[in-house]
Enzyme design. Structure first.
Site, PDB file in Angstrom:
ATOM      1  N   ASP A 152       0.830  -1.201   0.000  1.00  0.00           N
ATOM      2  CA  ASP A 152       0.000   0.000   0.000  1.00  0.00           C
ATOM      3  C   ASP A 152       0.875   1.265   0.000  1.00  0.00           C
ATOM      4  O   ASP A 152       1.706   1.437   0.896  1.00  0.00           O
ATOM      5  CB  ASP A 152      -0.878  -0.069   1.277  1.00  0.00           C
ATOM      6  CG  ASP A 152      -2.000   0.927   1.289  1.00  0.00           C
ATOM      7  OD1 ASP A 152      -2.290   1.543   0.249  1.00  0.00           O
ATOM      8  OD2 ASP A 152      -2.613   1.091   2.368  1.00  0.00           O
ATOM      9  N   GLU A 168      -2.529   2.169  -4.710  1.00  0.00           N
ATOM     10  CA  GLU A 168      -2.111   3.573  -4.682  1.00  0.00           C
ATOM     11  C   GLU A 168      -3.288   4.451  -5.098  1.00  0.00           C
ATOM     12  O   GLU A 168      -3.117   5.552  -5.566  1.00  0.00           O
ATOM     13  CB  GLU A 168      -0.815   3.820  -5.462  1.00  0.00           C
ATOM     14  CG  GLU A 168      -0.806   3.359  -6.894  1.00  0.00           C
ATOM     15  CD  GLU A 168      -1.472   4.364  -7.806  1.00  0.00           C
ATOM     16  OE1 GLU A 168      -2.689   4.190  -8.055  1.00  0.00           O
ATOM     17  OE2 GLU A 168      -0.794   5.306  -8.271  1.00  0.00           O
ATOM     18  N   GLY A 180      -5.414   4.567  -7.359  1.00  0.00           N
ATOM     19  CA  GLY A 180      -5.704   4.963  -8.739  1.00  0.00           C
ATOM     20  C   GLY A 180      -5.078   6.285  -9.131  1.00  0.00           C
ATOM     21  O   GLY A 180      -5.266   6.750 -10.261  1.00  0.00           O
ATOM     22  N   GLU A 181      -4.303   6.868  -8.233  1.00  0.00           N
ATOM     23  CA  GLU A 181      -3.794   8.225  -8.491  1.00  0.00           C
ATOM     24  C   GLU A 181      -2.810   8.278  -9.657  1.00  0.00           C
ATOM     25  O   GLU A 181      -2.762   9.245 -10.401  1.00  0.00           O
ATOM     26  CB  GLU A 181      -3.140   8.771  -7.216  1.00  0.00           C
ATOM     27  CG  GLU A 181      -4.155   9.059  -6.126  1.00  0.00           C
ATOM     28  CD  GLU A 181      -3.517   9.303  -4.756  1.00  0.00           C
ATOM     29  OE1 GLU A 181      -4.288   9.496  -3.809  1.00  0.00           O
ATOM     30  OE2 GLU A 181      -2.277   9.273  -4.638  1.00  0.00           O
ATOM     31  N   ASP A 210     -10.348   5.129  -0.830  1.00  0.00           N
ATOM     32  CA  ASP A 210     -11.018   4.116  -0.001  1.00  0.00           C
ATOM     33  C   ASP A 210     -12.544   4.184  -0.108  1.00  0.00           C
ATOM     34  O   ASP A 210     -13.137   5.264  -0.040  1.00  0.00           O
ATOM     35  CB  ASP A 210     -10.630   4.298   1.475  1.00  0.00           C
ATOM     36  CG  ASP A 210      -9.171   3.926   1.735  1.00  0.00           C
ATOM     37  OD1 ASP A 210      -8.400   3.750   0.764  1.00  0.00           O
ATOM     38  OD2 ASP A 210      -8.803   3.827   2.918  1.00  0.00           O
TER      39      ASP A 210
END
Ligand code: GLA
Length: 378
Positions: free
Chosen positions: A141, A177, A179-180, A199
């Site tokens: 993560d 991550e 989707g950034e 989230d």
């Protein structure tokens, strides 16, 4: 392990339970994890495919003199290897959580003590430690690693991929991550699944927004490499039965990993029935591995279609609104060939019906989703 073997490991989307949405950081203990594993078996979920038991953030107790991660002795008095063994004895698989930077998300957001928990610079040691413990699944993560490592996201996640690839033990590799960094563009060769959004929350607007964000991502999923719209919120918050049905039906259409994050032992029976709906689980786990595409959207509802192995199609008519609505989709819109006999199986009713018009056309209750599996006969 070769990349081909790595892909085989998650040939269909992984299913199971993860601690985060049930107990977050504060409530995580080995007892909670074992109770979840036992409940997956007792309530028929394991038999339906929910097999991974994943310990999320807040299991860590720091590092020993050789730099090896250790678990928190109060939360996990028996230790992780023992817990993994007990999960394995139940016929299930065991997963754990780590981060590519210096700090975990709970260090930032849950006041978890800063005990040198990140894998930065110790990727090999941590991968070997997990394999030695009997780990089958790693959630890796991001957690602001741009602040604590020199790596880009693709670099940092590839580094752990390479360490997992060296091991003899097969470990499913789930990256997160949010989707950034558009992970669907670079993650398929290195990870089995990648989070596509921030989230999820146990609220209808969160679920609708996540579904919306998947519409552009269908082409990136394939066997061994899945878009992950985050975990199921069954049993959490105040979602209605119709909202839970839509949540599950759409996650199955999206070929999403299916992870519960609630107290499985006390989950309402009507929700267990939704989660073990054999037609929907089969759609999620379809071996062709094609994620549903959205072919229509508007105030009156959404139409999604997914090609299945053997020439069948799954069609979802999703009503995100608080009003009942009629949704129609022609075969032309769905890309279904006009055929003498098309039989539609209603996944909720379990009934079969031959379609005489070249369309699917039904009433969909407020917040609900109807799903049909179309088979072309003859
Ligand atoms: C992030 C992830 C969550 C969970 C927490 C743990 O928020 O997106 O799924 O793993 O970190 O701290």
């Amino acid at each position: 392990m070769s990349d081909q073997m790595q892909q085989q490991l998650a040939a269909t989307p992984p299913m199971g339970w993860n601690s985060w949405n049930q107990v977050r950081c504060e409530g995580l203990t080995e007892r909670v994890v074992l109770e979840a594993a036992t409940a997956l078996v007792d309530r028929g979920l394991a038999a339906a495919g929910y097999r991974y038991v994943v310990v999320d953030d807040c299991w860590q107790g720091g590092r020993d003199e050789s730099g090896r991660l250790v678990s928190d002795p109060v939360r996990f008095p028996s230790g992780i290897p023992d817990l993994a063994a007990r999960v394995h004895e139940l016929g299930l698989r065991f997963g754990i959580y780590a981060v590519p930077g210096a700090q975990t998300c709970a260090n930032y957001y849950d006041d978890y003590p800063d005990l040198d928990l990140g894998s930065y610079g110790r990727e090999r040691l941590d991968a070997e430690t997990f394999a030695g413990w009997g780990v089958d699944y790693l959630k890796y993560d991001w957690c602001r690693a741009e602040q604590t490592t020199p790596y880009t996201r693709p670099e940092a996640f590839a580094l752990m991929h390479d360490e997992l690839a060296r091991l003899r033990r097969p470990i499913v590799y789930a990256i997160s991550e949010y989707g950034e960094g558009e992970p669907w563009r670079w993650a398929p060769p290195i990870a089995n699944l990648w989070r596509t959004t921030a989230d999820i929350a146990p609220e209808w607007p969160s679920i609708v927004s996540i579904i919306e964000q998947q519409a552009a991502l269908a082409e990136f999923a394939r066997p061994g490499a899945w878009n992950d719209p985050d975990m199921l919120q069954f049993g959490n918050g105040a979602l209605t039965l119709a909202q839970n049905r839509s949540h599950f039906a759409m996650w199955c259409m999206l070929a999403a990993p299916l992870f519960l994050g609630t107290n499985v032992a006390s989950l309402a029976e009507e929700l267990i029935e939704v989660l073990t709906n054999a037609d929907l689980v089969a759609i999620d786990q379809d071996p062709l591995g094609r994620q549903a595409r959205r072919v229509a959207t508007g105030d009156a509802g959404q139409v999604w279609v997914r090609e299945l192995a053997g020439g069948d199609f799954a069609v979802a008519l999703f009503n995100q609104t608080a009003e009942s609505t009629h949704i129609s989709a022609s075969f032309d819109l769905l890309g279904v060939p006009v055929h003498a006999t098309v039989v539609a199986r209603d996944v909720w009713a379990g009934s079969l019906q031959q379609l005489h018009e070249a369309s699917v056309s039904v009433e969909v209750a407020a917040f609900d989703t109807r799903v049909f599996r179309l088979s072309l006969g003859g």
